[in-house]
Design an enzyme around this catalytic site. Structure first.
Site, PDB file in Angstrom:
ATOM      1  NE  ARG A   1      -3.671  -2.355   2.247  1.00 40.64           N
ATOM      2  CZ  ARG A   1      -3.376  -3.654   2.404  1.00 40.64           C
ATOM      3  NH1 ARG A   1      -2.181  -4.020   2.851  1.00 40.64           N
ATOM      4  NH2 ARG A   1      -4.271  -4.595   2.151  1.00 40.64           N
TER       5      ARG A   1
ATOM      6  CG  HIS B   1      -0.739  -5.607  -4.345  1.00 35.44           C
ATOM      7  ND1 HIS B   1       0.409  -5.499  -3.586  1.00 35.44           N
ATOM      8  CD2 HIS B   1      -1.502  -6.580  -3.743  1.00 35.44           C
ATOM      9  CE1 HIS B   1       0.348  -6.378  -2.581  1.00 35.44           C
ATOM     10  NE2 HIS B   1      -0.796  -7.027  -2.643  1.00 35.44           N
TER      11      HIS B   1
ATOM     12  CG  HIS C   1       0.606 -11.410  -4.125  1.00 34.71           C
ATOM     13  ND1 HIS C   1       0.047 -12.347  -3.295  1.00 34.71           N
ATOM     14  CD2 HIS C   1       0.324 -10.209  -3.587  1.00 34.71           C
ATOM     15  CE1 HIS C   1      -0.565 -11.718  -2.308  1.00 34.71           C
ATOM     16  NE2 HIS C   1      -0.410 -10.422  -2.456  1.00 34.71           N
TER      17      HIS C   1
ATOM     18  CE1 TYR D   1      -2.218 -15.413  -0.633  1.00 28.29           C
ATOM     19  CE2 TYR D   1      -2.083 -14.908  -2.961  1.00 28.29           C
ATOM     20  CZ  TYR D   1      -2.471 -14.564  -1.677  1.00 28.29           C
ATOM     21  OH  TYR D   1      -3.120 -13.373  -1.464  1.00 28.29           O
TER      22      TYR D   1
ATOM     23  CD  GLU E   1       2.839 -10.433  -0.675  1.00 27.58           C
ATOM     24  OE1 GLU E   1       2.575  -9.332  -1.170  1.00 27.58           O
ATOM     25  OE2 GLU E   1       2.167 -10.927   0.250  1.00 27.58           O
TER      26      GLU E   1
HETATM   27  C1  G6D Z   1      -1.047  -8.427   0.131  1.00 27.86           C
HETATM   28  O1  G6D Z   1      -0.696  -7.189   2.162  1.00 27.86           O
HETATM   29  C2  G6D Z   1      -1.586  -7.484   1.119  1.00 27.86           C
HETATM   30  C3  G6D Z   1      -2.899  -7.979   1.597  1.00 27.86           C
HETATM   31  O2  G6D Z   1      -3.445  -7.143   2.556  1.00 27.86           O
HETATM   32  C4  G6D Z   1      -3.806  -8.115   0.415  1.00 27.86           C
HETATM   33  O3  G6D Z   1      -5.082  -8.427   0.792  1.00 27.86           O
HETATM   34  C5  G6D Z   1      -3.237  -9.155  -0.516  1.00 27.86           C
HETATM   35  O4  G6D Z   1      -1.959  -8.797  -0.877  1.00 27.86           O
HETATM   36  C6  G6D Z   1      -4.053  -9.377  -1.732  1.00 27.86           C
HETATM   37  O5  G6D Z   1      -0.232  -9.361   0.586  1.00 27.86           O
END
Ligand code: G6D
Length: 349
Positions: free
Chosen positions: A80, A105, A179, A181, A313
């Site tokens: 953010r 993002h 990103h 997971y 991340e």
């Molecule tokens: C990130 O830090 C953010 C989270 O808050 C978000 O919801 C996610 O990406 C999609 O890791």
């Protein structure tokens, strides 16, 4: 090394492929130029059974429709930016606000929503997909035309290397991440709370309003953020600590120990013996546990419950441009950006 390609979907009337790199051990990664995203990473368990250990859809449409960030290249700036506001060299900028008034993002049309160019390369013990894109001056409100390259390399050592480079024609911000997971069960009906997490971090960034960092870096000692010795991820969800309660788990930046050539983080699943070891030249890693259930979409037919995956991340600390001592994320014409993160798969017996 083997490289193959299949159709993954269509974006703006253009056919979009998924490209698979397979190494001598049968380990493979699959990625798509949409968002320069990794969509599959297949590895064996102790019995030799291959499973996909990351969250990813098996076709393009869901990536376009739901923008889940799964496996995507995030930029220009990951995390953010408070109120989407910042200044560079005394000049103020307002970038697009896409989450509670903040910029998240990369904004409304972040790099994860773009179709990148790509080429592939094969060498003796590794193969690469080289993604590149141009993001124009004014895109999401950012100044500067930037050229970005992200290279995914799979090696015969079962490493997935992610290397970034970027240049600009005027000062702008750049702080990308991937990103991805992980779910080392290779089965999202089982969550990641039992994974053993190690993070080489003495401090973490406290979160305030709308999950923006407050600017305070707090010691992990004596808190559920202490993963200096591997511990179950569930230590964060079972704790009453206000910071973990606030996000129902982890969604926090950890400040990595700056020494080179050391393990920065790892995750391990005892049940399958699968382990991911991560090293990076970045200052921080944001660890997010997919803290809520995905509403409105499934993963290839299966519900995506809370804690279906865990991210590592790597990036400079979020909102660095608005915080003292969070590092410099200004990209300048005279100083192009490079960085590398390596995720290595290891099978423990
Ligand atoms: C990130 O830090 C953010 C989270 O808050 C978000 O919801 C996610 O990406 C999609 O890791």
């Amino acid at each position: 090394m083997h490289i193959s390609q299949k159709k993954f979907g269509t974006f703006q009337n253009q056919e979009v492929p998924a490209i698979t790199l397979t190494n001598k051990n049968g380990v493979s990664i699959t990625a798509t130029p949409f968002g320069a995203s990794i969509v599959e990473w297949n590895v064996p368990d102790q019995k030799g059974v291959l499973d996909n250990i990351i969250l990813g859809f098996n076709q393009l449409d869901e990536y376009i429709e739901y923008r889940p960030y799964y496996g995507a290249t995030i930029g220009r700036v990951a995390g953010r930016i408070s109120q989407g506001m910042f200044s560079i060299d005394g000049k103020s900028y307002q970038v697009s606000q896409n989450e509670n008034g903040n910029h998240l993002h990369g904004g409304i049309q972040g790099l994860d929503t773009k179709l990148w160019n790509f080429e592939t390369k094969k060498r003796a013990h590794e193969a690469s997909i080289i993604f590149s894109c141009e993001d124009q001056h004014g895109s999401n409100g950012y100044p500067g035309n930037i050229m970005v390259q992200v290279t995914y390399t799979l090696t015969d050592e079962d490493e997935w290397k992610v290397a970034y480079s970027a240049s600009t024609d005027q000062p702008t911000l750049f702080n990308p991440t991937n990103h991805v997971y992980f779910n080392l069960h290779g089965d999202i009906s089982k969550n990641i709370l039992d994974h053993q997490l190690f993070v080489h971090a003495e401090t973490y960034a406290e979160l305030g309003d709308s999950n923006n960092p407050t600017g305070r870096l707090l010691p992990v000692e004596g808190t559920p953020f202490d993963f200096r010795e591997a511990a179950s991820v569930s230590q964060s969800t079972e704790s009453d600590h206000p910071q973990t309660k606030k996000v129902s788990g982890l969604d926090h930046p950890f400040v990595l120990n700056p020494k080179k050539d050391q393990l920065d983080a790892s995750i391990f699943d005892e049940e399958t013996g699968r382990k991911i070891e991560m090293t990076t030249d970045q200052a921080a890693v944001v660890i997010f546990l997919h803290n809520g259930k995905a509403e409105g979409y499934t993963l290839n037919g299966q519900p995506i419950e809370a804690y279906s995956g865990i991210t590592l991340e790597t990036q400079a600390l979020p909102d660095a441009i608005n915080q003292e001592n969070f590092g410099d994320i200004i990209l300048r014409p005279e100083n192009p950006y490079t960085s590398e993160t390596v995720y290595r798969f290891v099978l423990e017996s």
